[in-house]
Design a protein around this motif. Structure first.
Motif, PDB file in Angstrom:
ATOM      1  N   LYS A   3       0.838  -1.203   0.000  1.00 47.79           N
ATOM      2  CA  LYS A   3       0.000   0.000   0.000  1.00 47.79           C
ATOM      3  C   LYS A   3       0.872   1.251   0.000  1.00 47.79           C
ATOM      4  CE  LYS A   3      -3.685   2.220   2.632  1.00 47.79           C
ATOM      5  NZ  LYS A   3      -4.534   2.113   3.829  1.00 47.79           N
ATOM      6  N   PHE A   4       1.918   1.261   0.834  1.00 46.41           N
ATOM      7  CA  PHE A   4       2.835   2.390   0.887  1.00 46.41           C
ATOM      8  C   PHE A   4       3.516   2.604  -0.468  1.00 46.41           C
ATOM      9  CE2 PHE A   4       7.272   3.740   1.345  1.00 46.41           C
ATOM     10  CZ  PHE A   4       7.078   5.026   1.850  1.00 46.41           C
ATOM     11  N   ALA A   5       3.971   1.508  -1.074  1.00 47.32           N
ATOM     12  CA  ALA A   5       4.654   1.611  -2.369  1.00 47.32           C
ATOM     13  C   ALA A   5       3.766   2.289  -3.412  1.00 47.32           C
ATOM     14  CB  ALA A   5       5.081   0.228  -2.851  1.00 47.32           C
ATOM     15  N   ALA A   6       2.459   2.021  -3.336  1.00 47.41           N
ATOM     16  CA  ALA A   6       1.517   2.592  -4.315  1.00 47.41           C
ATOM     17  C   ALA A   6       1.416   4.104  -4.224  1.00 47.41           C
ATOM     18  CB  ALA A   6       0.143   1.959  -4.136  1.00 47.41           C
ATOM     19  N   THR A   7       1.913   4.701  -3.145  1.00 51.57           N
ATOM     20  CA  THR A   7       1.851   6.159  -2.972  1.00 51.57           C
ATOM     21  C   THR A   7       3.151   6.859  -3.366  1.00 51.57           C
ATOM     22  OG1 THR A   7       2.656   6.145  -0.672  1.00 51.57           O
ATOM     23  CG2 THR A   7       0.267   5.856  -1.029  1.00 51.57           C
ATOM     24  N   GLN A   8       4.131   6.081  -3.784  1.00 55.10           N
ATOM     25  CA  GLN A   8       5.454   6.637  -4.051  1.00 55.10           C
ATOM     26  C   GLN A   8       5.638   7.001  -5.525  1.00 55.10           C
ATOM     27  OE1 GLN A   8       7.486   7.305  -1.323  1.00 55.10           O
ATOM     28  NE2 GLN A   8       5.492   6.726  -0.470  1.00 55.10           N
ATOM     29  N   PRO A   9       6.491   7.991  -5.800  1.00 57.70           N
ATOM     30  CA  PRO A   9       6.703   8.412  -7.187  1.00 57.70           C
ATOM     31  C   PRO A   9       7.328   7.325  -8.064  1.00 57.70           C
ATOM     32  CG  PRO A   9       8.175   9.599  -5.683  1.00 57.70           C
ATOM     33  CD  PRO A   9       7.232   8.805  -4.841  1.00 57.70           C
ATOM     34  N   TRP A  10       7.997   6.360  -7.471  1.00 56.20           N
ATOM     35  CA  TRP A  10       8.640   5.276  -8.210  1.00 56.20           C
ATOM     36  C   TRP A  10       7.734   4.062  -8.391  1.00 56.20           C
ATOM     37  CZ3 TRP A  10       8.274   1.643  -4.484  1.00 56.20           C
ATOM     38  CH2 TRP A  10       8.416   2.030  -3.156  1.00 56.20           C
ATOM     39  N   PHE A  11       6.484   4.159  -7.961  1.00 52.36           N
ATOM     40  CA  PHE A  11       5.581   3.008  -7.966  1.00 52.36           C
ATOM     41  C   PHE A  11       5.398   2.381  -9.350  1.00 52.36           C
ATOM     42  CE2 PHE A  11       1.230   1.280  -8.369  1.00 52.36           C
ATOM     43  CZ  PHE A  11       1.403   0.154  -7.586  1.00 52.36           C
ATOM     44  N   ALA A  12       5.170   3.164 -10.372  1.00 57.65           N
ATOM     45  CA  ALA A  12       4.908   2.606 -11.711  1.00 57.65           C
ATOM     46  C   ALA A  12       6.077   1.745 -12.186  1.00 57.65           C
ATOM     47  CB  ALA A  12       4.608   3.718 -12.707  1.00 57.65           C
ATOM     48  N   ASP A  13       7.286   2.228 -11.991  1.00 61.06           N
ATOM     49  CA  ASP A  13       8.462   1.455 -12.396  1.00 61.06           C
ATOM     50  C   ASP A  13       8.594   0.186 -11.563  1.00 61.06           C
ATOM     51  OD1 ASP A  13       9.207   3.279 -14.364  1.00 61.06           O
ATOM     52  OD2 ASP A  13      10.435   4.436 -12.964  1.00 61.06           O
ATOM     53  N   TRP A  14       8.352   0.309 -10.272  1.00 59.52           N
ATOM     54  CA  TRP A  14       8.466  -0.845  -9.387  1.00 59.52           C
ATOM     55  C   TRP A  14       7.407  -1.888  -9.717  1.00 59.52           C
ATOM     56  CZ3 TRP A  14       5.345  -2.679  -5.281  1.00 59.52           C
ATOM     57  CH2 TRP A  14       5.944  -3.665  -4.509  1.00 59.52           C
ATOM     58  N   LYS A  15       6.165  -1.464  -9.912  1.00 61.49           N
ATOM     59  CA  LYS A  15       5.084  -2.394 -10.234  1.00 61.49           C
ATOM     60  C   LYS A  15       5.369  -3.095 -11.558  1.00 61.49           C
ATOM     61  CE  LYS A  15       0.080  -2.659 -10.827  1.00 61.49           C
ATOM     62  NZ  LYS A  15      -1.155  -1.884 -11.011  1.00 61.49           N
ATOM     63  N   ALA A  16       5.925  -2.366 -12.510  1.00 59.96           N
ATOM     64  CA  ALA A  16       6.250  -2.948 -13.817  1.00 59.96           C
ATOM     65  C   ALA A  16       7.328  -4.030 -13.709  1.00 59.96           C
ATOM     66  CB  ALA A  16       6.690  -1.859 -14.780  1.00 59.96           C
ATOM     67  N   SER A  17       8.084  -4.030 -12.621  1.00 58.06           N
ATOM     68  CA  SER A  17       9.131  -5.037 -12.443  1.00 58.06           C
ATOM     69  C   SER A  17       8.592  -6.342 -11.846  1.00 58.06           C
ATOM     70  CB  SER A  17      10.245  -4.484 -11.542  1.00 58.06           C
ATOM     71  OG  SER A  17       9.827  -4.450 -10.188  1.00 58.06           O
ATOM     72  N   LEU A  18       7.348  -6.347 -11.378  1.00 57.21           N
ATOM     73  CA  LEU A  18       6.765  -7.540 -10.763  1.00 57.21           C
ATOM     74  C   LEU A  18       6.238  -8.503 -11.829  1.00 57.21           C
ATOM     75  CD1 LEU A  18       4.741  -5.876  -7.865  1.00 57.21           C
ATOM     76  CD2 LEU A  18       6.926  -7.088  -7.691  1.00 57.21           C
ATOM     77  N   PRO A  19       6.277  -9.800 -11.535  1.00 56.14           N
ATOM     78  CA  PRO A  19       5.725 -10.787 -12.473  1.00 56.14           C
ATOM     79  C   PRO A  19       4.224 -10.590 -12.692  1.00 56.14           C
ATOM     80  CG  PRO A  19       7.130 -11.861 -10.853  1.00 56.14           C
ATOM     81  CD  PRO A  19       6.929 -10.445 -10.394  1.00 56.14           C
ATOM     82  N   ILE A  20       3.774 -10.909 -13.898  1.00 51.93           N
ATOM     83  CA  ILE A  20       2.363 -10.793 -14.270  1.00 51.93           C
ATOM     84  C   ILE A  20       1.808 -12.205 -14.472  1.00 51.93           C
ATOM     85  CG2 ILE A  20       0.741  -9.928 -15.998  1.00 51.93           C
ATOM     86  CD1 ILE A  20       2.856  -7.729 -16.595  1.00 51.93           C
ATOM     87  N   GLY A  21       0.678 -12.474 -13.839  1.00 48.52           N
ATOM     88  CA  GLY A  21       0.060 -13.796 -13.921  1.00 48.52           C
ATOM     89  C   GLY A  21      -0.193 -14.247 -15.347  1.00 48.52           C
ATOM     90  N   GLY A  22       0.249 -15.457 -15.660  1.00 50.06           N
ATOM     91  CA  GLY A  22       0.066 -16.016 -16.988  1.00 50.06           C
ATOM     92  C   GLY A  22       1.034 -15.497 -18.023  1.00 50.06           C
ATOM     93  N   GLU A  23       1.973 -14.650 -17.604  1.00 47.01           N
ATOM     94  CA  GLU A  23       2.882 -14.029 -18.574  1.00 47.01           C
ATOM     95  C   GLU A  23       4.359 -14.280 -18.282  1.00 47.01           C
ATOM     96  OE1 GLU A  23       2.109 -12.512 -21.421  1.00 47.01           O
ATOM     97  OE2 GLU A  23       0.002 -12.833 -21.041  1.00 47.01           O
ATOM     98  N   ASP A  24       4.811 -13.951 -17.077  1.00 49.06           N
ATOM     99  CA  ASP A  24       6.249 -14.020 -16.829  1.00 49.06           C
ATOM    100  C   ASP A  24       6.583 -14.303 -15.370  1.00 49.06           C
ATOM    101  OD1 ASP A  24       5.708 -11.551 -15.651  1.00 49.06           O
ATOM    102  OD2 ASP A  24       6.796 -10.392 -17.120  1.00 49.06           O
ATOM    103  N   GLY A  25       7.869 -14.506 -15.146  1.00 50.15           N
ATOM    104  CA  GLY A  25       8.369 -14.685 -13.796  1.00 50.15           C
ATOM    105  C   GLY A  25       7.817 -15.912 -13.091  1.00 50.15           C
TER     106      GLY A  25
END
Length: 101
Positions: free
Chosen positions: A9-31
């Motif tokens: 929840k805290f991460a979602a309020t940070q200016p770097w959130f979009a880049d960080w979220k983009a680094s997470l695995p996506i279901g059915g796709e990667d990681g």
């Protein structure tokens, strides 16, 4: 679990959130969740990280629901035994959250 959800929840309020979220695995796709959440409505809508430590297993992240709402979740299982149904149960919990939102 609560601490992990609060961190997400805290991460979602940070200016770097979009880049960080983009680094997470996506279901059915990667990681680590590339072979999970393969069908709609979860495919491409579960953005999460798995984790294991000894007999503990976890899945935590963001779930983009059909309603447009994003839900933060954290599921942790203790006393995990290899070959157990933990992963399937965690996936069904995520599906139940998606269905409710």
């Amino acid at each position: 679990m609560r601490a992990t959800a609060q961190l997400l929840k805290f991460a979602a309020t940070q200016p770097w959130f979009a880049d960080w979220k983009a680094s997470l695995p996506i279901g059915g796709e990667d990681g680590t969740i590339s072979s999970r959440f393969l069908k709609a409505p979860l495919k491409d809508h579960v953005i999460a990280k798995t984790g294991t430590l000894s007999e503990a297993r976890a899945l935590s992240g963001y779930l983009e629901c059909a309603s447009g709402r994003t839900v933060i979740f954290s599921i942790m299982v203790d006393a995990h035994m290899p070959g157990s149904a933990d992963q399937g149960v965690m996936d069904r919990i995520v599906a139940a959250i998606a269905a409710a939102n």
